[in-house]
Every structure is written in structure tokens, then in C-alpha cells.
Design an enzyme around this catalytic site. Structure first.
Site, PDB file in Angstrom:
ATOM      1  N   ARG A  31       0.828  -1.213   0.000  1.00  0.00           N
ATOM      2  CA  ARG A  31       0.000   0.000   0.000  1.00  0.00           C
ATOM      3  C   ARG A  31       0.860   1.259   0.000  1.00  0.00           C
ATOM      4  O   ARG A  31       0.394   2.342   0.331  1.00  0.00           O
ATOM      5  CB  ARG A  31      -0.941  -0.016   1.215  1.00  0.00           C
ATOM      6  CG  ARG A  31      -2.023  -1.096   1.132  1.00  0.00           C
ATOM      7  CD  ARG A  31      -3.187  -0.758   2.028  1.00  0.00           C
ATOM      8  NE  ARG A  31      -4.214  -1.792   2.049  1.00  0.00           N
ATOM      9  CZ  ARG A  31      -5.225  -1.854   1.185  1.00  0.00           C
ATOM     10  NH1 ARG A  31      -5.322  -0.972   0.219  1.00  0.00           N
ATOM     11  NH2 ARG A  31      -6.123  -2.801   1.283  1.00  0.00           N
ATOM     12  N   THR A  57      -4.636   3.462  -5.934  1.00  0.00           N
ATOM     13  CA  THR A  57      -3.623   3.234  -6.982  1.00  0.00           C
ATOM     14  C   THR A  57      -3.868   4.151  -8.185  1.00  0.00           C
ATOM     15  O   THR A  57      -2.920   4.666  -8.783  1.00  0.00           O
ATOM     16  CB  THR A  57      -3.650   1.750  -7.422  1.00  0.00           C
ATOM     17  OG1 THR A  57      -3.428   0.949  -6.265  1.00  0.00           O
ATOM     18  CG2 THR A  57      -2.592   1.449  -8.459  1.00  0.00           C
ATOM     19  N   ASP A  60     -13.956  -4.256  -3.779  1.00  0.00           N
ATOM     20  CA  ASP A  60     -14.967  -3.297  -3.306  1.00  0.00           C
ATOM     21  C   ASP A  60     -15.862  -2.767  -4.431  1.00  0.00           C
ATOM     22  O   ASP A  60     -16.919  -2.215  -4.161  1.00  0.00           O
ATOM     23  CB  ASP A  60     -14.289  -2.100  -2.624  1.00  0.00           C
ATOM     24  CG  ASP A  60     -13.389  -2.512  -1.480  1.00  0.00           C
ATOM     25  OD1 ASP A  60     -13.601  -3.608  -0.932  1.00  0.00           O
ATOM     26  OD2 ASP A  60     -12.462  -1.753  -1.145  1.00  0.00           O
ATOM     27  N   ARG A  80     -30.864 -18.400  16.153  1.00  0.00           N
ATOM     28  CA  ARG A  80     -30.027 -17.250  16.505  1.00  0.00           C
ATOM     29  C   ARG A  80     -30.080 -16.167  15.439  1.00  0.00           C
ATOM     30  O   ARG A  80     -30.426 -16.430  14.291  1.00  0.00           O
ATOM     31  CB  ARG A  80     -28.555 -17.690  16.571  1.00  0.00           C
ATOM     32  CG  ARG A  80     -28.183 -18.397  17.825  1.00  0.00           C
ATOM     33  CD  ARG A  80     -26.755 -18.895  17.717  1.00  0.00           C
ATOM     34  NE  ARG A  80     -26.326 -19.510  18.960  1.00  0.00           N
ATOM     35  CZ  ARG A  80     -25.344 -20.389  19.060  1.00  0.00           C
ATOM     36  NH1 ARG A  80     -24.684 -20.770  17.979  1.00  0.00           N
ATOM     37  NH2 ARG A  80     -25.017 -20.881  20.218  1.00  0.00           N
ATOM     38  N   GLU A  90     -18.683  -3.475   6.157  1.00  0.00           N
ATOM     39  CA  GLU A  90     -17.777  -3.012   7.211  1.00  0.00           C
ATOM     40  C   GLU A  90     -17.896  -1.505   7.458  1.00  0.00           C
ATOM     41  O   GLU A  90     -17.614  -1.029   8.556  1.00  0.00           O
ATOM     42  CB  GLU A  90     -16.325  -3.395   6.902  1.00  0.00           C
ATOM     43  CG  GLU A  90     -15.799  -2.808   5.620  1.00  0.00           C
ATOM     44  CD  GLU A  90     -14.366  -3.241   5.287  1.00  0.00           C
ATOM     45  OE1 GLU A  90     -13.706  -3.863   6.120  1.00  0.00           O
ATOM     46  OE2 GLU A  90     -13.925  -2.935   4.169  1.00  0.00           O
ATOM     47  N   ARG A 142     -10.866 -12.111  -0.163  1.00  0.00           N
ATOM     48  CA  ARG A 142      -9.905 -11.682  -1.188  1.00  0.00           C
ATOM     49  C   ARG A 142      -9.026 -12.820  -1.673  1.00  0.00           C
ATOM     50  O   ARG A 142      -8.234 -12.649  -2.589  1.00  0.00           O
ATOM     51  CB  ARG A 142      -8.988 -10.601  -0.606  1.00  0.00           C
ATOM     52  CG  ARG A 142      -9.646  -9.281  -0.494  1.00  0.00           C
ATOM     53  CD  ARG A 142      -8.744  -8.090  -0.456  1.00  0.00           C
ATOM     54  NE  ARG A 142      -7.417  -8.204   0.019  1.00  0.00           N
ATOM     55  CZ  ARG A 142      -6.841  -7.356   0.886  1.00  0.00           C
ATOM     56  NH1 ARG A 142      -7.556  -6.366   1.388  1.00  0.00           N
ATOM     57  NH2 ARG A 142      -5.589  -7.476   1.225  1.00  0.00           N
TER      58      ARG A 142
HETATM   59  O1  F6P Z   1      -9.884  -2.476  -0.679  1.00  0.00           O
HETATM   60  C1  F6P Z   1      -9.988  -3.831  -0.482  1.00  0.00           C
HETATM   61  C2  F6P Z   1     -10.140  -4.146   0.971  1.00  0.00           C
HETATM   62  O2  F6P Z   1     -10.221  -5.539   1.109  1.00  0.00           O
HETATM   63  C3  F6P Z   1     -11.310  -3.469   1.679  1.00  0.00           C
HETATM   64  O3  F6P Z   1     -12.526  -4.132   1.444  1.00  0.00           O
HETATM   65  C4  F6P Z   1     -10.874  -3.512   3.110  1.00  0.00           C
HETATM   66  O4  F6P Z   1     -11.452  -2.470   3.835  1.00  0.00           O
HETATM   67  C5  F6P Z   1      -9.377  -3.314   2.998  1.00  0.00           C
HETATM   68  O5  F6P Z   1      -9.003  -3.707   1.698  1.00  0.00           O
HETATM   69  C6  F6P Z   1      -8.569  -4.120   3.985  1.00  0.00           C
HETATM   70  O6  F6P Z   1      -7.236  -3.737   3.846  1.00  0.00           O
HETATM   71  P1  F6P Z   1      -5.994  -4.531   4.426  1.00  0.00           P
HETATM   72  O7  F6P Z   1      -5.835  -5.784   3.631  1.00  0.00           O
HETATM   73  O8  F6P Z   1      -4.866  -3.593   4.211  1.00  0.00           O
HETATM   74  O9  F6P Z   1      -6.310  -4.828   5.843  1.00  0.00           O
END
Ligand code: F6P
Length: 376
Positions: free
Chosen positions: A74, A113, A135, A170, A230, A300
Site C-alpha cells: 500500500r 492506486t 470493493d 439465533r 464493514e 480476497r
Molecule cells: O480495498 C480492499 C479491501 O479488502 C477493503 O474491502 C478492506 O477495507 C481493505 O481492503 C482491507 O485492507 P488490508 O488488507 O490492508 O487490511
């Protein structure tokens, strides 16, 4: 001298990255006789000149692989941690770009990016980008690759949570990624028939969520699935956040600025535990037991879906073709069945959120899903 292009992958990884690298590499080599080099670990590899020649063998057998063979980070070119300092390393990157005599550099990534790539274009590099992120929040493209895979992983996970929620009577609150947008939460919630879906675009009222669960209970349904993005936020917290931001803006001296910044940071940190808090609140308000599942980075990982492989391949080959025609400074975007080159200055600084009149929202409401706010 052989023509040469560079590739890097930056930001969070995303299924389909290797399919894109393969498509760019194979198209560049086969169709345009260009050599391709990869920079390792995003912009950091460009700064440190850590490269790998992307030729035949390396590009073979990677279509189905998750992650990125190049590695990612990043790091930002203009704010690069180097030793104990954070520095602008754009000039060093420009030197490395020139050292390899690159015809263009392709940066594959999400919103951050695109911004960083645009900065490098302004510094004088020939840049092209591809939109990737689970996302789906990059502006000016119909879709990003990685989204479809994450959507099916999250959907599958919620399907599995359904049977255990049902057996134990639940509530299961399931937290879904998506940063500050609700594409993934809304999509996975709809596809798995979640009873409540909360997304950042629609601030929620906890009482309305509890009412929806209680109504289900009166109809004999003793369990509920609550799919939460989130970044989802309550109406109450939206107001608190706005007030803190206003205070920060109005802060006069540096002491006040520090204080308001700290208050804002503390508020954001507390928001990170939002889903746990939500799950506990729902137990109190409904009398049902509640459990929280955070899907996290599972969404991911692993092999991309067929749709993401095709999308990444389409974008990668279109990118190589565009460079061959000396088109630079653009993102290769998805527009229906075709691709389009969108100038980077039209992409950066924007985020594609779920519009409130989006057909998914309407369909979710009409099929009886609670979105946490009666206004919708
Ligand atoms: O941008 C992709 C993402 O997976 C988001 O959904 C999430 O908020 C973030 O990256 C998590 O980032 P990291 O892998 O740096 O914890």
C-alpha cells in the site's frame, strides 16, 4: 532496441490480478513484440528497482491463481516510508522508469492506486491503469475485477451461516468487506437472502433492525441473518461523525486541532468494532442469541471466478493494444461488453458508491429485506 513496458500491482490484492498480468504479458509479447517487466510489491519495487522479466514460463499457469505473482503493497510514491522517514520518492521512480526505457507503466489497482498512478503520469511517465478491487468502488467503470469472486465467496459463506442460524434460532451478524461502499454487502446479502442488509450509503436505525427481526419472530422465524458492510454506520453515529468533522474544521489553534483530530480518530477506532456492538445491541433488543462472523480477508483469497478471469483478460489485452497505439494517461474501464479509455483525471478523487435509486436496492426492498431505514 526492443520495446519494453512495465507492470505493477498495488493496494490490497484481488482475485484476477494474475489473469490480468498474464493477459498484458501474452498480448504484448505475441501481438506487439514488446518485452514486459514486472516491478515487485507495488510502487516500492519501482522505487527499489526490484524487477522480474515477464516472459513465457512465468506467464504460464497463473490464470487461475489468486493473489499476485508480483506482490503488492500500500506504499504511495509521494509518501514512502524509507528508513525512519517518509519521503517523496517520485524522482527515484522516474529514474528507474527511464533506466528501463519503458514505453509505458501499467499500474493495476483500486482507487488509491489510480490516484498514485495519476501523480506519476503528471511527473512525466506514460501511465495506463486497470481497475481492480473487491470493493467495486472505482469511478468511471461499470465493474472492477475481483468483485465477482469476493461476491461469490461472501454469498457462499452466508449460505453456510444460514443453516446454523436456523438450527440454533439465533441472529447471525455477518461483516462483509467493501471499505466505505456497500456493493459487496448488498450483493452478497441479496444473493444469500439475508433478512437485513446494512450498507454505508444508508445510515441505519438499530430499532428498525430489531423490529424487523421481531416481526420475523412473530411469523415463526426464530432466526435472522444480518449482512453488514464493514463501513455501515448508524444514523446516530452519522450525526456524531458530522459534528466531530465540523469541530475539526473550525479548530483554531494547534492545541484545539490536536484535540479534535484525536477525538475523530478515537471515534473511527470505535467504529471498527461496530459489528460486535451491533450484534450485542440486537441480543438486548430482541431477546434472541446473536453471533458475529467477520469474513475478512477470506473474501480476497483464492482462485478467481470465471467472470473475473474473463474480465481481467479483456482489460489486460485492451491495455496492451492501447499502449501499442500510444494511448497513455488513461484507465481501461469496463463499459458493458466493451472497454473504454477514461483519462485518469476523470477517475481520481471520486468513489463509486451504491446510488440510492439502484435497481438492487429497489429489488431488495420489494422482496422484503430490511435495509435499516424506513425512508427506503
Ligand atoms: O480495498 C480492499 C479491501 O479488502 C477493503 O474491502 C478492506 O477495507 C481493505 O481492503 C482491507 O485492507 P488490508 O488488507 O490492508 O487490511
Amino acid at each position: 532496441m526492443a520495446r519494453c513496458i512495465g507492470i505493477l500491482t498495488a493496494g490490497g490484492d484481488s482475485p484476477g490480478l494474475n489473469a490480468a498480468i498474464r493477459a498484458i504479458g501474452k498480448s504484448a509479447l505475441n501481438a506487439y513484440n514488446m518485452q514486459v517487466i514486472g516491478f515487485r510489491d507495488g510502487f516500492r519495487g519501482l522505487m527499489e528497482n526490484r524487477t522480474v522479466l515477464l516472459e513465457g514460463e512465468i506467464l504460464s499457469g497463473i490464470l487461475t491463481l489468486g493473489g499476485t505473482i508480483l506482490g503488492t503493497s500500500r506504499d504511495k510514491p509521494h509518501k514512502m516510508p524509507v528508513g525512519s522517514r517518509v519521503q517523496d520518492m517520485t524522482e527515484v521512480m522516474l529514474d528507474n522508469y527511464r533506466r528501463h526505457n519503458l514505453e509505458a507503466l501499467i499500474c493495476i489497482g483500486g482507487g488509491g492506486t489510480q490516484k498514485n498512478a495519476h501523480r506519476l503520469a503528471q511527473a512525466g511517465m506514460h501511465i495506463m491503469t486497470l481497475p481492480k478491487t473487491i470493493d467495486n468502488d472505482v469511478a468511471m467503470t461499470d465493474i472492477t475485477f475481483g468483485f465477482d469472486t469476493a461476491l461469490s465467496i461472501a454469498t457462499d459463506a452466508i449460505d453456510r451461516l444460514h443453516s446454523t442460524a436456523h438450527s440454533h434460532h439465533r441472529i447471525i451478524v455477518v461483516e462483509i468487506m467493501g471499505h466505505n461502499t456497500g456493493w459487496l454487502g448488498l450483493g452478497a446479502g441479496m444473493a444469500s437472502g439475508a433478512d437485513v442488509i446494512l450498507i454505508p450509503e444508508i445510515p441505519y436505525d438499530i430499532k428498525q433492525v430489531a423490529d424487523a427481526i421481531r416481526r420475523r419472530r412473530h411469523r415463526g422465524k426464530n432466526f435472522s441473518i444480518v449482512a453488514v458492510s464493514e463501513g455501515a454506520i448508524s444514523i446516530e453515529d452519522t450525526r456524531k461523525l458530522a459534528a466531530l468533522q465540523k469541530k475539526k474544521q473550525a479548530a483554531g489553534d494547534s492545541k484545539q486541532q490536536k484535540k479534535t483530530t484525536a477525538a475523530l480518530e478515537a471515534f473511527k477506532a470505535q467504529q471498527n468494532n461496530n459489528t460486535l456492538h451491533l450484534s450485542r445491541q440486537l441480543e438486548v433488543l430482541t431477546g434472541l442469541e446473536s453471533r458475529l462472523t467477520i469474513l475478512g480477508h477470506l473474501q480476497r483469497g483464492g482462485t478467481p471466478t470465471a467472470a473475473d478471469r474473463i474480465l481481467a483478460t479483456r482489460l489486460g489485452s485492451a491495455c496492451a493494444a492501447a499502449i501499442n497505439e500510444r494511448q497513455f494517461g488513461c484507465m481501461v474501464a469496463v463499459k458493458g461488453e466493451t472497454t473504454a479509455l477514461v483519462p485518469l483525471d476523470q477517475v481520481v478523487g471520486k468513489r463509486k458508491v451504491v446510488p440510492l435509486n439502484h435497481p438492487w436496492i429497489r429489488a431488495a426492498l420489494e422482496t422484503g429485506t430490511c435495509l435499516g431505514n424506513h425512508i427506503f
